[in-house]
Design a protein around this motif. Structure first.
Motif, mmCIF file in Angstrom:
data_model
loop_
_atom_site.group_PDB
_atom_site.id
_atom_site.type_symbol
_atom_site.label_atom_id
_atom_site.label_comp_id
_atom_site.label_asym_id
_atom_site.label_seq_id
_atom_site.Cartn_x
_atom_site.Cartn_y
_atom_site.Cartn_z
ATOM 1 N N ARG A 194 18.054 7.137 36.008
ATOM 2 C CA ARG A 194 19.295 7.009 35.235
ATOM 3 C C ARG A 194 19.755 5.545 35.201
ATOM 4 O O ARG A 194 20.103 5.012 34.152
ATOM 5 N N CYS A 195 19.726 4.908 36.355
ATOM 6 C CA CYS A 195 20.110 3.497 36.428
ATOM 7 C C CYS A 195 19.095 2.615 35.698
ATOM 8 O O CYS A 195 19.482 1.652 35.025
ATOM 9 N N ARG A 196 17.830 2.947 35.844
ATOM 10 C CA ARG A 196 16.787 2.156 35.195
ATOM 11 C C ARG A 196 16.951 2.175 33.679
ATOM 12 O O ARG A 196 16.773 1.153 33.009
ATOM 13 N N CYS A 197 17.298 3.329 33.156
ATOM 14 C CA CYS A 197 17.504 3.432 31.713
ATOM 15 C C CYS A 197 18.690 2.579 31.286
ATOM 16 O O CYS A 197 18.594 1.790 30.338
ATOM 17 N N ASN A 198 19.813 2.702 31.985
ATOM 18 C CA ASN A 198 21.027 1.995 31.577
ATOM 19 C C ASN A 198 20.919 0.490 31.724
ATOM 20 O O ASN A 198 21.309 -0.268 30.832
ATOM 21 N N PHE A 199 20.397 0.039 32.843
ATOM 22 C CA PHE A 199 20.409 -1.392 33.139
ATOM 23 C C PHE A 199 19.154 -2.147 32.706
ATOM 24 O O PHE A 199 19.157 -3.378 32.680
ATOM 25 N N HIS A 200 18.088 -1.429 32.358
ATOM 26 C CA HIS A 200 16.843 -2.109 32.008
ATOM 27 C C HIS A 200 16.259 -1.688 30.654
ATOM 28 O O HIS A 200 15.743 -2.533 29.928
ATOM 29 N N ALA A 201 16.313 -0.400 30.344
ATOM 30 C CA ALA A 201 15.596 0.089 29.158
ATOM 31 C C ALA A 201 16.363 -0.114 27.860
ATOM 32 O O ALA A 201 15.756 -0.169 26.787
ATOM 33 N N LEU A 202 17.674 -0.223 27.938
ATOM 34 C CA LEU A 202 18.491 -0.344 26.729
ATOM 35 C C LEU A 202 18.840 -1.804 26.465
ATOM 36 O O LEU A 202 19.713 -2.378 27.127
ATOM 37 N N GLN A 203 18.131 -2.407 25.531
ATOM 38 C CA GLN A 203 18.393 -3.793 25.128
ATOM 39 C C GLN A 203 18.788 -3.812 23.653
ATOM 40 O O GLN A 203 18.194 -3.108 22.832
ATOM 41 N N PHE A 204 19.789 -4.624 23.340
ATOM 42 C CA PHE A 204 20.269 -4.675 21.965
ATOM 43 C C PHE A 204 19.225 -5.280 21.036
ATOM 44 O O PHE A 204 18.402 -6.110 21.446
ATOM 45 N N VAL A 205 19.277 -4.880 19.777
ATOM 46 C CA VAL A 205 18.337 -5.397 18.771
ATOM 47 C C VAL A 205 18.614 -6.889 18.533
ATOM 48 O O VAL A 205 19.714 -7.381 18.808
ATOM 49 N N PRO A 206 17.623 -7.640 18.042
ATOM 50 C CA PRO A 206 17.796 -9.087 17.834
ATOM 51 C C PRO A 206 19.013 -9.462 17.004
ATOM 52 O O PRO A 206 19.672 -10.469 17.296
ATOM 53 N N LYS A 207 19.348 -8.679 15.985
ATOM 54 C CA LYS A 207 20.510 -9.006 15.154
ATOM 55 C C LYS A 207 21.780 -9.067 15.993
ATOM 56 O O LYS A 207 22.594 -9.990 15.851
ATOM 57 N N ILE A 208 21.941 -8.108 16.904
ATOM 58 C CA ILE A 208 23.119 -8.078 17.776
ATOM 59 C C ILE A 208 23.025 -9.174 18.823
ATOM 60 O O ILE A 208 24.010 -9.860 19.118
ATOM 61 N N GLN A 209 21.831 -9.378 19.398
ATOM 62 C CA GLN A 209 21.661 -10.421 20.414
ATOM 63 C C GLN A 209 21.981 -11.799 19.849
ATOM 64 O O GLN A 209 22.666 -12.615 20.493
ATOM 65 N N GLN A 210 21.492 -12.081 18.663
ATOM 66 C CA GLN A 210 21.681 -13.401 18.065
ATOM 67 C C GLN A 210 23.164 -13.667 17.793
ATOM 68 O O GLN A 210 23.672 -14.757 18.104
ATOM 69 N N THR A 211 23.857 -12.692 17.218
ATOM 70 C CA THR A 211 25.280 -12.877 16.941
ATOM 71 C C THR A 211 26.072 -12.881 18.244
ATOM 72 O O THR A 211 27.067 -13.610 18.376
ATOM 73 N N GLY A 212 25.628 -12.097 19.228
ATOM 74 C CA GLY A 212 26.281 -12.117 20.537
ATOM 75 C C GLY A 212 26.163 -13.476 21.201
ATOM 76 O O GLY A 212 27.117 -13.972 21.818
ATOM 77 N N ALA A 213 24.994 -14.106 21.090
ATOM 78 C CA ALA A 213 24.797 -15.450 21.647
ATOM 79 C C ALA A 213 25.718 -16.459 20.966
ATOM 80 O O ALA A 213 26.284 -17.348 21.616
ATOM 81 N N LEU A 214 25.881 -16.327 19.659
ATOM 82 C CA LEU A 214 26.778 -17.206 18.915
ATOM 83 C C LEU A 214 28.227 -17.007 19.367
ATOM 84 O O LEU A 214 28.988 -17.974 19.524
ATOM 85 N N LEU A 215 28.603 -15.767 19.596
ATOM 86 C CA LEU A 215 29.949 -15.449 20.075
ATOM 87 C C LEU A 215 30.203 -16.088 21.437
ATOM 88 O O LEU A 215 31.263 -16.703 21.675
ATOM 89 N N ALA A 371 33.577 -14.370 8.278
ATOM 90 C CA ALA A 371 33.386 -13.133 7.520
ATOM 91 C C ALA A 371 31.912 -12.941 7.169
ATOM 92 O O ALA A 371 31.397 -11.816 7.191
ATOM 93 N N THR A 372 31.237 -14.033 6.876
ATOM 94 C CA THR A 372 29.802 -13.958 6.546
ATOM 95 C C THR A 372 28.983 -13.518 7.757
ATOM 96 O O THR A 372 28.052 -12.720 7.641
ATOM 97 N N GLU A 373 29.337 -14.051 8.940
ATOM 98 C CA GLU A 373 28.616 -13.694 10.166
ATOM 99 C C GLU A 373 28.878 -12.249 10.587
ATOM 100 O O GLU A 373 28.014 -11.599 11.181
ATOM 101 N N LEU A 374 30.054 -11.745 10.261
ATOM 102 C CA LEU A 374 30.408 -10.378 10.622
ATOM 103 C C LEU A 374 29.965 -9.356 9.585
ATOM 104 O O LEU A 374 29.909 -8.158 9.874
#
Length: 485
Positions: A194-215, A371-374
């Motif tokens: 259960r912990c392995r799934c939550n903390f390791h297996a679930l990674q956001f898609v690149p689109k979310i990661q890239q905008t998250g890094a910008l944020l 607005a364009t980034e969002l």
């Protein structure tokens, strides 16, 4: 009381030493170890588990992790989960719109078998047949809803009631499936999965990661700095983010993330009052009739606790005004950079006036991103929630206003698991705070300050997960983290 808070902030006192810190020695003794495996892969030979998870991103995340564990428990194959459309969230996002599907499948391959779709010979089954529970026995249908399964059911329930259906029909479809698996008692390796799934297996898609890094870059004012959790949250975009910001130099700007859980669904569901009089009462009643019909029926037919009683027990969400009083009393100075997470605040911008007047360096993702980034995330509340998750989890300090919120719980747990003892979380005891706030017309600011600090400091104690509590929120337990002392 807000005037007293403004006066105290104007004095620009030195912040308490422990304001931005966890008890490091005790916290750092716990290290992540949920990635360690001590079993052979499951062949998944007993059939297929389908899950259609409800709720927002955070509820869906919990459902996915629970489904992984049930699939292993029943020696079944998991079909990549689907997400249900909600009239509240109004989001059509599916698993692969939020999480990296291939990583999820590959990372969990040593644990369970996962496929993207049912085999063709099973797709013609009547999956609309509804299964029901009568005397702890599920009927012969292959679709099981949350109504059929008690909250936090034990593994024995699934072995007794679900496995026979699975063996007979070769497929079981869980509809809803939020918190339908108990935290205790559960075998060690299943809890670790259960912990392995939550903390390791679930990674956001690149689109979310890239905008998250910008944020994160903009929250830190383009300083050549990245946080200890950035690599977990935004993956390869951490490095490019740092390289881009080196040219700008400057001192890193630390920030506090505040999850202000004060959207209309939370407000309406609480049955509390917030100063809006008869107009507010009617408006919230109408909202409950549409979105929470079961609660609306209870309200009409049962004698429920009064709003005043609910407030005295700490069962009402903190208002923006109460949140700002808490932050000021804790000692966060007026220059503190604050990121506010969440959807539209109930009451709109006027309700945020208390926060912005006392803390002018307050921002949201909508202020930091154009607005364009969002635009790629518009109308996708779960993907927007993922950006909030990233900003809150990576913050130098995180403050929640409702300890029962799924986002706050998941963020706090993620910070505990990956934070190395350096990621403090402020978890207010709302019952104690309610008693303090109820005296705000007669209490002196210094006394108010002392009482709030005492109430919050007690929640910073480092302790092992209490029995039956969520491993997503309290991962300090032998199944998820290892104690090095």
């Amino acid at each position: 009381m807000l005037a007293l808070a403004a006066h105290a902030l104007a004095e620009n006192k030195r912040e308490p030493k422990d304001l931005w810190q966890e008890p490091f020695v005790e916290a750092s003794a716990w290290i992540p170890c949920a990635d360690q495996r001590n079993w052979d892969p499951s062949g998944g030979k007993n059939g297929y588990i389908m899950v259609t998870a409800n709720g927002g991103m955070n509820q869906q995340r919990v459902a996915v992790c629970n489904a992984v564990v049930v699939a292993r428990l029943l020696n079944s194959t998991l079909v990549v989960p689907k997400f249900m459309y909600s009239s509240v969230w109004r989001d059509v996002s599916q698993f692969s719109d939020i999480y990296q599907e291939e990583h999820f499948i590959n990372y969990l391959t040593p644990d369970i078998r996962i496929v993207k779709e049912l085999p063709e010979e099973l797709r013609s089954l009547d999956l609309e047949a509804i299964a029901t529970v009568r005397d702890n026995d599920i009927s012969n249908g292959d679709q099981v809803t949350d109504v059929d399964i008690r909250k936090e059911s034990k593994p024995s329930f699934y072995l007794k009631n679900i496995l026979p259906i699975l063996l007979k029909n070769r497929v079981v479809h869980f509809i809803g499936f939020g918190n339908r698996l108990a935290f205790d008692p559960i075998p060690f390796q299943l809890q670790r999965l259960r912990c392995r799934c939550n903390f390791h297996a679930l990674q956001f898609v690149p689109k979310i990661q890239q905008t998250g890094a910008l944020l994160l870059q903009r929250l830190r004012k383009r300083a050549s700095h990245h946080g200890p959790l950035d690599h977990c949250l935004v993956g390869p975009y951490t490095k490019s983010n740092v390289e881009e910001t080196r040219a700008h130099g400057g001192k890193p700007s630390r920030y506090l993330a505040l999850h202000l859980r004060f959207e209309i669904d939370m407000v309406a569901h609480s049955l509390c009052e917030y100063g809006g009089g008869e107009e507010e009462r009617k408006s919230l009643e109408a909202y409950r009739e549409i979105h929470f019909p079961a609660l609306a029926l209870l309200e009409r037919t049962k004698r429920l606790p009064s709003p005043a009683a609910l407030r005295s027990e700490g069962l009402c969400p903190l208002t923006p005004e109460e949140a700002v009083l808490m932050l000021a009393a804790l000692g966060f100075n007026r220059k503190t950079h604050i990121f506010v997470a969440g959807a539209s605040i109930y009451g709109g911008q006027p309700r945020l006036a208390a926060l912005t007047s006392l803390y002018p360096n307050l921002v949201t993702k909508e202020k930091l991103l154009s607005a364009t980034e969002l635009e790629p995330f518009s109308n996708f509340s779960s993907q927007l929630a993922a950006l909030d998750f990233i900003a809150c989890t990576a913050a130098d300090a995180f403050a929640m206003t409702d300890s029962g919120s799924q986002l706050s719980s998941l963020v706090a747990g993620y910070r505990t698991y990956n934070g190395g003892g350096r990621m403090p979380t402020i978890r207010p005891n709302k019952r104690r705070l309610a008693a303090i706030f109820m005296k705000n017309s007669t209490i002196e600011w210094k006394v108010f300050e002392q009482r709030v600090r005492k109430a919050v400091r007690q929640t910073k104690h480092i302790f092992e997960r209490p029995i039956a509590r969520s491993v997503y929120r309290f991962p300090r337990c032998k199944e998820c983290m290892c104690l090095t002392e």
